[in-house]
Design an enzyme around this catalytic site. Structure first.
Site, PDB file in Angstrom:
ATOM      1  N   ARG A   1       0.818  -1.222   0.000  1.00  0.00           N
ATOM      2  CA  ARG A   1       0.000   0.000   0.000  1.00  0.00           C
ATOM      3  C   ARG A   1       0.849   1.269   0.000  1.00  0.00           C
ATOM      4  O   ARG A   1       0.358   2.335  -0.314  1.00  0.00           O
ATOM      5  CB  ARG A   1      -0.967  -0.016   1.194  1.00  0.00           C
ATOM      6  CG  ARG A   1      -2.170  -0.925   0.921  1.00  0.00           C
ATOM      7  CD  ARG A   1      -3.135  -0.962   2.075  1.00  0.00           C
ATOM      8  NE  ARG A   1      -2.621  -1.746   3.186  1.00  0.00           N
ATOM      9  CZ  ARG A   1      -3.238  -1.885   4.350  1.00  0.00           C
ATOM     10  NH1 ARG A   1      -4.383  -1.293   4.554  1.00  0.00           N
ATOM     11  NH2 ARG A   1      -2.707  -2.626   5.310  1.00  0.00           N
TER      12      ARG A   1
ATOM     13  N   LYS B   1     -19.247   8.737  -0.235  1.00  0.00           N
ATOM     14  CA  LYS B   1     -19.082   9.385   1.065  1.00  0.00           C
ATOM     15  C   LYS B   1     -19.479  10.855   0.953  1.00  0.00           C
ATOM     16  O   LYS B   1     -18.996  11.561   0.082  1.00  0.00           O
ATOM     17  CB  LYS B   1     -17.608   9.282   1.455  1.00  0.00           C
ATOM     18  CG  LYS B   1     -17.373   9.124   2.938  1.00  0.00           C
ATOM     19  CD  LYS B   1     -15.890   9.154   3.265  1.00  0.00           C
ATOM     20  CE  LYS B   1     -15.300   7.784   3.445  1.00  0.00           C
ATOM     21  NZ  LYS B   1     -13.891   7.835   3.875  1.00  0.00           N
TER      22      LYS B   1
ATOM     23  N   ARG C   1     -19.555  14.319   3.253  1.00  0.00           N
ATOM     24  CA  ARG C   1     -19.188  14.919   4.548  1.00  0.00           C
ATOM     25  C   ARG C   1     -20.314  15.860   4.979  1.00  0.00           C
ATOM     26  O   ARG C   1     -20.627  16.830   4.303  1.00  0.00           O
ATOM     27  CB  ARG C   1     -17.844  15.651   4.411  1.00  0.00           C
ATOM     28  CG  ARG C   1     -17.342  16.206   5.722  1.00  0.00           C
ATOM     29  CD  ARG C   1     -15.839  16.374   5.768  1.00  0.00           C
ATOM     30  NE  ARG C   1     -15.094  15.132   5.877  1.00  0.00           N
ATOM     31  CZ  ARG C   1     -14.986  14.385   6.962  1.00  0.00           C
ATOM     32  NH1 ARG C   1     -15.625  14.735   8.071  1.00  0.00           N
ATOM     33  NH2 ARG C   1     -14.284  13.289   6.967  1.00  0.00           N
TER      34      ARG C   1
HETATM   35  C1  R5P Z   1      -7.551   0.533   0.842  1.00  0.00           C
HETATM   36  O1  R5P Z   1      -7.303   1.187  -0.139  1.00  0.00           O
HETATM   37  C2  R5P Z   1      -7.938  -0.895   0.814  1.00  0.00           C
HETATM   38  O2  R5P Z   1      -8.524  -1.277  -0.388  1.00  0.00           O
HETATM   39  C3  R5P Z   1      -8.886  -1.198   1.963  1.00  0.00           C
HETATM   40  O3  R5P Z   1     -10.106  -0.510   1.744  1.00  0.00           O
HETATM   41  C4  R5P Z   1      -8.275  -0.738   3.251  1.00  0.00           C
HETATM   42  O4  R5P Z   1      -7.009  -1.271   3.405  1.00  0.00           O
HETATM   43  C5  R5P Z   1      -9.152  -1.147   4.417  1.00  0.00           C
HETATM   44  O5  R5P Z   1      -8.568  -0.651   5.586  1.00  0.00           O
HETATM   45  P1  R5P Z   1      -9.328  -0.723   6.962  1.00  0.00           P
HETATM   46  O6  R5P Z   1      -9.843  -2.124   7.146  1.00  0.00           O
HETATM   47  O7  R5P Z   1      -8.257  -0.367   7.976  1.00  0.00           O
HETATM   48  O8  R5P Z   1     -10.423   0.289   6.959  1.00  0.00           O
END
Ligand code: R5P
Length: 282
Positions: A86, A181, A183
């Site tokens: 990531r 989303k 806000r």
């Molecule tokens: C992010 O870009 C990934 O695709 C997931 O949405 C992310 O890693 C999920 O993270 P969390 O479970 O901490 O919200």
């Protein structure tokens, strides 16, 4: 051909060997008194498939040691989950491109690499050998099919995951959408499906990774408020950091389904068939 795996990928490694109908190599894993990793591989073949998810720093070191131990065999490397993927951009000045660091480190001594639903397929360019990314989207779709849900809506938590959700949904001809989303204030956010109503129907939120579970917990709460009857969560890589599984269940999620790219009690979908198919083709 033989399959060999790191400690954290032993179930998937054994499943892959079974599907390929080849032996799995026994490996002795231990540590030196100062914490350094030690391993000793059993009898090797001149063609080896190594399976090793990089779930943490120890798993990365173990995988590098295993690659070295398998030389001079011809090695194909499967990295079912790759931590650090990531950090695939320099988001702030001075940051490393961590995905590139890991990709370079794991390219030495191997002839070909397979990843599974890597966070950004752009990372593949950092491997110094041919690399292919496999997808378990359809396997997740097939699992959802066994739940026999009535008219499920397959939901991506954001537009970046919509393509993945569409592939999952194509298995059963189900509707798919992504959450949008809005806000509402400095502290208030509303998430709702972009096009399709979730009211009076089951929803399955699908994503590549569940890490802290924060994204999906918020989404599930909103979907229940909007009338969804049951909310499920399915992902490829169940990182499940900081109590994520319990957090999701506390939100009222009916079930959390993961694949065995990271070996968890909730890893109900195996990547073995998909990997075996790719190995047989190459
Ligand atoms: C992010 O870009 C990934 O695709 C997931 O949405 C992310 O890693 C999920 O993270 P969390 O479970 O901490 O919200």
């Amino acid at each position: 051909m033989k399959v060999i795996c790191t400690e954290r990928s032993q179930v998937l490694g054994a499943r892959l060997a079974h599907v390929l109908q080849v032996p799995i190599v026994n490996v002795a894993f231990s540590r030196f008194p100062d914490g350094e990793h030690y391993l000793a591989a059993g009898d090797l073949d001149n063609e080896t498939v190594i399976v090793g998810s990089v779930v943490d720093n120890d798993a990365l070191v173990q995988l590098m040691l295993l690659i070295d131990a398998c030389e001079p065999s011809s090695i194909r490397l499967v990295i079912p989950y790759m931590a650090y993927a990531r950090q695939d951009k320099q988001f702030k000045k001075g940051e490393p491109l961590s995905a590139r660091v890991v990709a370079r480190a794991l390219s030495r001594g191997v002839s070909e690499i397979f990843t599974i639903n890597i966070h950004d397929p752009g990372v593949l360019r950092h491997f110094a050998v041919p690399a292919q990314n496999l997808s378990l989207a359809r396997d997740i779709g097939s699992y959802i099919d066994t739940l026999a849900l009535k008219d499920p809506l397959i939901m991506a938590p954001d537009d970046g995951a919509l393509d993945f959700a569409e592939q999952v949904a194509s298995v059963g001809g189900w509707e798919s959408d992504h959450l949008d989303k809005t806000r509402l204030s400095g502290v208030e956010v509303r998430m709702a499906p972009k096009k399709v109503s979730a009211a009076s129907r089951p929803v399955v939120i699908v994503d590549d990774i569940i890490s802290t579970g924060g994204t999906i917990a918020t989404a599930a709460g909103m979907l229940y408020q909007q009338g969804a009857t049951d909310v499920y969560a399915a992902c490829v890589h169940g990182v499940l950091a900081n109590g994520a599984y319990a957090r999701l269940m506390a939100t009222g999620i009916r079930d959390v389904i993961c694949c065995d790219t990271i070996e968890r009690a909730c890893s109900r979908i195996t990547a073995a068939e998909k990997i075996a198919g790719a190995i047989r083709k190459n």
